[in-house]
Scaffold this motif. Structure first.
Motif, short mmCIF file in Angstrom:
data_model
loop_
_atom_site.label_atom_id
_atom_site.label_comp_id
_atom_site.label_asym_id
_atom_site.label_seq_id
_atom_site.Cartn_x
_atom_site.Cartn_y
_atom_site.Cartn_z
N GLU A 157 -33.67 -33.56 -20.67
CA GLU A 157 -35.11 -33.58 -20.39
C GLU A 157 -35.49 -32.48 -19.42
OE1 GLU A 157 -36.52 -37.26 -18.95
OE2 GLU A 157 -36.19 -38.35 -20.80
N ASP A 161 -38.02 -29.84 -21.11
CA ASP A 161 -39.40 -29.96 -20.63
C ASP A 161 -39.71 -28.96 -19.52
OD1 ASP A 161 -40.45 -31.96 -22.27
OD2 ASP A 161 -39.49 -33.54 -21.11
N MET A 195 -36.50 -37.95 -27.71
CA MET A 195 -37.55 -37.28 -26.95
C MET A 195 -38.71 -36.83 -27.84
SD MET A 195 -35.08 -34.97 -24.51
CE MET A 195 -36.45 -34.09 -23.76
N PRO A 202 -41.74 -38.85 -21.29
CA PRO A 202 -40.82 -38.05 -20.48
C PRO A 202 -41.06 -38.17 -18.98
CG PRO A 202 -42.50 -36.65 -21.44
CD PRO A 202 -42.73 -38.03 -21.98
N ARG A 212 -45.66 -37.91 -24.49
CA ARG A 212 -45.75 -36.47 -24.29
C ARG A 212 -47.06 -35.90 -24.82
NH1 ARG A 212 -41.26 -35.44 -25.78
NH2 ARG A 212 -40.20 -34.68 -23.93
#
Length: 544
Positions: A157, A161, A195, A202, A212
């Motif tokens: 993550e 991200d 994800m 997240p 998200r």
């Protein structure tokens, strides 16, 4: 800068360097003391405080030192929280160490967004080392193989991200870990699937909680860009046998039946691969990423899917989009049609629609004509269909650049060679005016309907390839010479299309400029016999 200021600046630099060296030496001494005796564990706090500083060299030394310390603590199983003996001194020490370890891991994950790429790579290396030691420690205590995916997905993550993720970080994750270790690769695909799900949050551990898609566009774009960058750099395809799955980041404990584990199951790897790509394709992809996926679909995705038919909607919608997207979707779609029994209605009608004046200008032109030759290579295709394609390509060749016309001529020639019933297109006799006896202009009386999308109704089979005769007068001599093959008996073998696909203005210029002349061209100017000829301006000055 004055000498006094310059001297002061150098003194400050020297003092800073000296201070940094002293801090690093202090870190090394504290590390040695912690590793030598558990009575010095409090020094971990001091090293951690240095790791939170601003001096890059000192920070790097501190996080590396903490990495070695926690590696040793994992080896001694001192970071596992005790559930049975919560009130003992040993349990309290383990809880305290685990709390400090968690703070260290959070610091490393934050450093994945560091402004310096080497610091990002160093943080990733240390995080994955912690995951390795955690998995091995858990295996020793439980006697079972347990991959610490909760810790691993937190790292993934933090990378995917991360809008500040450098190319070095993404490449390091792919090349140094995912391309080498089978368990990391499989759990990476599983984590990407999780994800990419619509309801995945997240930021569930922060105040910004929510899926998200509810966050700003920049964060969604960062996830899509980084995920595709890493997945496209993972060059290792899912392996076919369990024996090939022998490279594991987290070692399997002794006594555990390795064959029963998912990390050595080829089917589990293919399933993780398939689900990750399908989940990623549902994301809001940019046009560039969309095209790149289609470009590699037939080689790197379709052959390794559990059920390639799951890609039908994606490829069908891409093929219906038109333009360069349709051209790129052809490879994957053709693979599903020929190898996985996809029934795609009106395939040739849509292929015919792709033949427009832009075709000879796009960079995917060569890819299209390689497939085009395969699509129309079957001898069972009706003659009216082949004639329609031959006529459409011939018509487009009239306005195409030389690099396009040089492809159109061999393509049409090969079509006529493969389908002799279409030879009528070049053997049809011209019509004559009964009153004057003059030949009618075929272009003005061509029955071919260029705007008719139905191949059976465009009347191409009733027409003729007068366009190829027109190309015999092309302004570029090489094109004119090549087109004259339609005026000769069809005794020559089919053209190797690959020889014509990569021509550009540059290749034509290089070919013509490097050609050796058999004889010098005739020039109107006479070569001089003297340095200065009578009547030259300079001769008047030399006369004096």
């Amino acid at each position: 800068m004055s000498k006094r200021k310059l001297s002061s600046f150098k003194d400050e630099q020297s003092a800073t360097a000296k201070s940094s060296r002293e801090i690093i030496e202090s870190v090394r001494r504290m590390e040695a003391s912690v590793l030598s005796s558990q009575q010095n564990l409090n020094d971990v706090v001091d090293i951690f405080n240095i790791a939170k500083g601003d001096e890059s060299e000192a920070v790097f030394a501190a996080i590396s030192s903490l990495g070695r310390i926690y590696n040793a603590l994992w080896e001694k199983d001192l970071l596992n929280r005790s559930k049975k003996h919560k009130d003992t001194a040993a349990a309290k020490v383990s809880d305290w160490l685990r709390d400090n370890y968690n703070q260290y891991v959070v610091l490393l994950r934050s450093m994945l967004s560091h402004s310096e790429a080497p610091m990002q790579v160093a943080a990733l290396k240390l995080l994955l080392q912690m995951i390795e030691k955690e998995g091995e420690s858990t295996g020793r205590n439980t006697g079972m193989y347990e991959f610490p995916n909760d810790s691993f997905i937190a790292v993934i993550e933090a990378v995917l991200d991360n809008s500040a993720a450098s190319d070095h970080l993404l490449r390091s994750l792919a090349d140094s870990y995912l391309n080498i270790y089978d368990d990391l690769r499989m759990y990476f695909y599983r984590d990407v699937t999780k994800m990419a799900s619509p309801d995945y949050d997240p930021f569930r551990k922060s105040k910004r909680g929510g899926p998200r898609t509810s966050h700003v566009v920049e964060q969604v774009e960062a996830f899509v860009q980084n995920t595709f960058a890493v997945m496209s750099m993972v060059r290792v395809a899912p392996k076919k046998t369990a024996e090939e799955l022998d490279s594991l980041w987290v070692a399997v404990p002794k006594g555990v039946d390795k064959t029963a584990l998912a990390v050595v199951s080829p089917k589990a790897h293919r399933k993780a691969f398939s689900e990750a790509w399908l989940a990623f394709m549902r994301q809001p992809l940019t046009a560039e990423i969309f095209k790149q996926i289609l470009a590699v679909m037939h080689k790197r995705i379709v052959p390794y899917m559990i059920d390639p038919k799951n890609l039908m909607d994606f490829l069908s919608n891409s093929y219906d989009a038109g333009g360069s997207v349709s051209l790129l979707a052809l490879n994957g779609l053709f693979t599903l049609i020929t190898e996985h029994n996809l029934n795609y209605p009106q395939f040739y009608e849509k292929l015919y629609a792709l033949l427009d004046r832009n075709l000879f200008h796009v960079k995917y032109r060569a890819r299209f004509f390689r497939l085009f030759e395969v699509f129309l290579g079957s001898s069972h295709l009706p003659s009216y269909l082949v004639a329609a394609f031959a006529k459409r390509i011939s018509r487009l060749a009239l306005s195409a650049p030389p690099s396009g016309a040089v492809i159109a001529i061999p393509v049409v020639y090969n079509l006529l060679k493969a389908h002799p019933k279409c030879m009528v297109l070049i053997h049809r006799m011209p019509e004559y005016d009964e009153a004057t006896g003059e030949e009618k202009v075929q272009a003005a009386n061509d029955p071919y309907l260029a705007d008719e999308p139905d191949l059976a109704k465009c009347r191409a089979i009733d027409s003729s390839l007068w366009e190829m005769q027109t190309l015999q007068s092309h302004y570029y001599p090489n094109i004119a010479t090549l087109a004259k093959i339609f005026g000769e008996p069809f005794y020559k073998p089919k053209f190797q299309l690959e020889d014509f696909l990569d021509h550009t203005y540059n290749t034509f210029f290089e070919t013509d400029s490097s050609r050796k002349l058999r004889k010098a061209p005739a020039l109107a100017a006479q070569p001089p016999t003297t340095l200065i000829r009578p009547g030259d301006a300079i001769s008047d000055f030399l006369a004096y």
